[in-house]
Design a protein around this motif. Structure first.
Motif, PDB file in Angstrom:
ATOM      1  N   GLY A 156       0.767  -1.246   0.000  1.00 56.32           N
ATOM      2  CA  GLY A 156       0.000   0.000   0.000  1.00 56.32           C
ATOM      3  C   GLY A 156       0.793   1.289   0.000  1.00 56.32           C
ATOM      4  N   LEU A 157       2.125   1.212  -0.171  1.00 60.97           N
ATOM      5  CA  LEU A 157       2.926   2.433  -0.033  1.00 60.97           C
ATOM      6  C   LEU A 157       2.630   3.447  -1.140  1.00 60.97           C
ATOM      7  CD1 LEU A 157       6.350   0.920   1.054  1.00 60.97           C
ATOM      8  CD2 LEU A 157       4.692   2.133   2.474  1.00 60.97           C
ATOM      9  N   ALA A 158       2.421   2.957  -2.376  1.00 59.01           N
ATOM     10  CA  ALA A 158       2.163   3.890  -3.481  1.00 59.01           C
ATOM     11  C   ALA A 158       0.875   4.661  -3.230  1.00 59.01           C
ATOM     12  CB  ALA A 158       2.076   3.125  -4.802  1.00 59.01           C
ATOM     13  N   ALA A 159      -0.171   3.972  -2.765  1.00 62.06           N
ATOM     14  CA  ALA A 159      -1.451   4.641  -2.487  1.00 62.06           C
ATOM     15  C   ALA A 159      -1.292   5.636  -1.347  1.00 62.06           C
ATOM     16  CB  ALA A 159      -2.508   3.597  -2.145  1.00 62.06           C
ATOM     17  N   LEU A 160      -0.524   5.244  -0.339  1.00 58.97           N
ATOM     18  CA  LEU A 160      -0.306   6.130   0.805  1.00 58.97           C
ATOM     19  C   LEU A 160       0.406   7.409   0.359  1.00 58.97           C
ATOM     20  CD1 LEU A 160      -1.021   5.782   3.767  1.00 58.97           C
ATOM     21  CD2 LEU A 160       1.227   4.768   4.143  1.00 58.97           C
ATOM     22  N   LYS A 161       1.458   7.249  -0.457  1.00 52.75           N
ATOM     23  CA  LYS A 161       2.222   8.409  -0.930  1.00 52.75           C
ATOM     24  C   LYS A 161       1.339   9.334  -1.769  1.00 52.75           C
ATOM     25  CE  LYS A 161       6.714   6.235  -0.717  1.00 52.75           C
ATOM     26  NZ  LYS A 161       7.646   5.340  -1.370  1.00 52.75           N
ATOM     27  N   GLU A 162       0.429   8.722  -2.528  1.00 49.79           N
ATOM     28  CA  GLU A 162      -0.452   9.518  -3.385  1.00 49.79           C
ATOM     29  C   GLU A 162      -1.464  10.316  -2.560  1.00 49.79           C
ATOM     30  OE1 GLU A 162      -4.038   8.416  -6.278  1.00 49.79           O
ATOM     31  OE2 GLU A 162      -2.319   7.075  -6.438  1.00 49.79           O
TER      32      GLU A 162
END
Ligand code: FES
Length: 266
Positions: A156-162
């Protein structure tokens, strides 16, 4: 911070829309249950029933990351750590599960917070993810520190960063991703750098103890979400005891989110 009233939940029939791995021994399940999706607040949890080998029902307490009110769905992330969650991982799309919820107290998410620090370790990342999305909706800048044993357990890191308006920092025990070490180290560094007005923590108790103690010293509102064995989820079994300055409380009904100043950590 005034805690919202706890919920004893209701039973819902939820259709499985997806059930798939997102990391090593970690799955994502999406359930369609429109009324439940509309009533869940970040930090609350649900109990999902699965049928065991002897056809007995086991209820598994699970945190959610996100809800989609338009689609009427809830996304839950769970680690495959016992027979119940392994059985859940075998449930196929289109199946219907019995789900009890919403349960417990969620995060306070004050609208006036300008900058928040969110810190997670292990499965604590699930309710922290939900808090990050809720804060993004209220235009609070959130810095997030995500801790895991190793990079294979990250998701989930990409979604969190977004979604979040601040930094997302990763710490792994073995240094295979992000900074080597525990999430407490970058969290304490960030606490010395920014004037936060809210800190939310969920993960291993040593992490919550260190980060919440420093936050309280600095006069910052801090909440912790406590992970406990939860057999019933609605105050009937005493498996979820939490030591507080006001005596013993139950994580399922009085928590899982507590004001950090109330909790007596071992
Ligand atoms: Fe049963 Fe809390 S889980 S009393």
């Amino acid at each position: 911070m005034a805690a919202p009233a706890p919920s004893k939940g209701r039973l819902f029939c939820a259709k499985v829309m997806a059930n798939e791995p997102v990391a090593s021994e970690i799955n994502r399940i999406v359930l369609e249950a429109p009324e439940l999706a509309a009533s869940l607040r970040a930090g609350q949890f649900v109990n999902v029933a699965v049928e065991g080998e002897a056809r007995q029902l086991t209820r598994i307490p699970l945190s959610f990351t996100d809800t989609d009110e338009r689609a009427g769905t809830i996304e839950l992330i769970y680690a495959l750590i016992g027979p119940g969650t392994r059985q859940l991982s075998r449930v196929g799309e289109g199946s219907v599960l019995s789900v009890l919820g919403p349960l417990g107290n969620g995060w306070s998410i004050p609208e006036a917070a300008k900058r928040a620090l969110l810190v997670s370790g292990g499965t604590g990342t699930v309710p922290i993810f939900a808090a990050a999305l809720a804060l993004a909706k209220s235009s609070t800048i959130a810095d997030v520190v995500v801790g895991a044993r190793t990079k294979d357990l990250l998701w989930g890191l990409a979604a969190l960063k977004e979604k979040v308006g601040g930094e997302v920092i990763v710490a792994t025990d073995d240094g295979s991703a992000g900074e080597r070490g525990f999430a407490s180290e970058p969290a304490l560094t960030l606490l010395s750098k920014h004037p936060y007005d809210l800190v939310l923590v969920c993960g291993p108790e040593p992490l919550m103890k260190v980060v919440s103690a420093r936050s309280v010293e600095l006069g910052i509102d801090c909440e912790v979400s406590l992970e406990r064995t939860m057999a019933c989820g609605f105050g009937a079994c005493s498996t979820c005891a939490v030591r507080t300055v006001h005596g013993m409380k139950g994580a399922c009904m009085d928590g899982p989110v507590f004001d950090a100043k109330e909790v007596v950590f071992p």
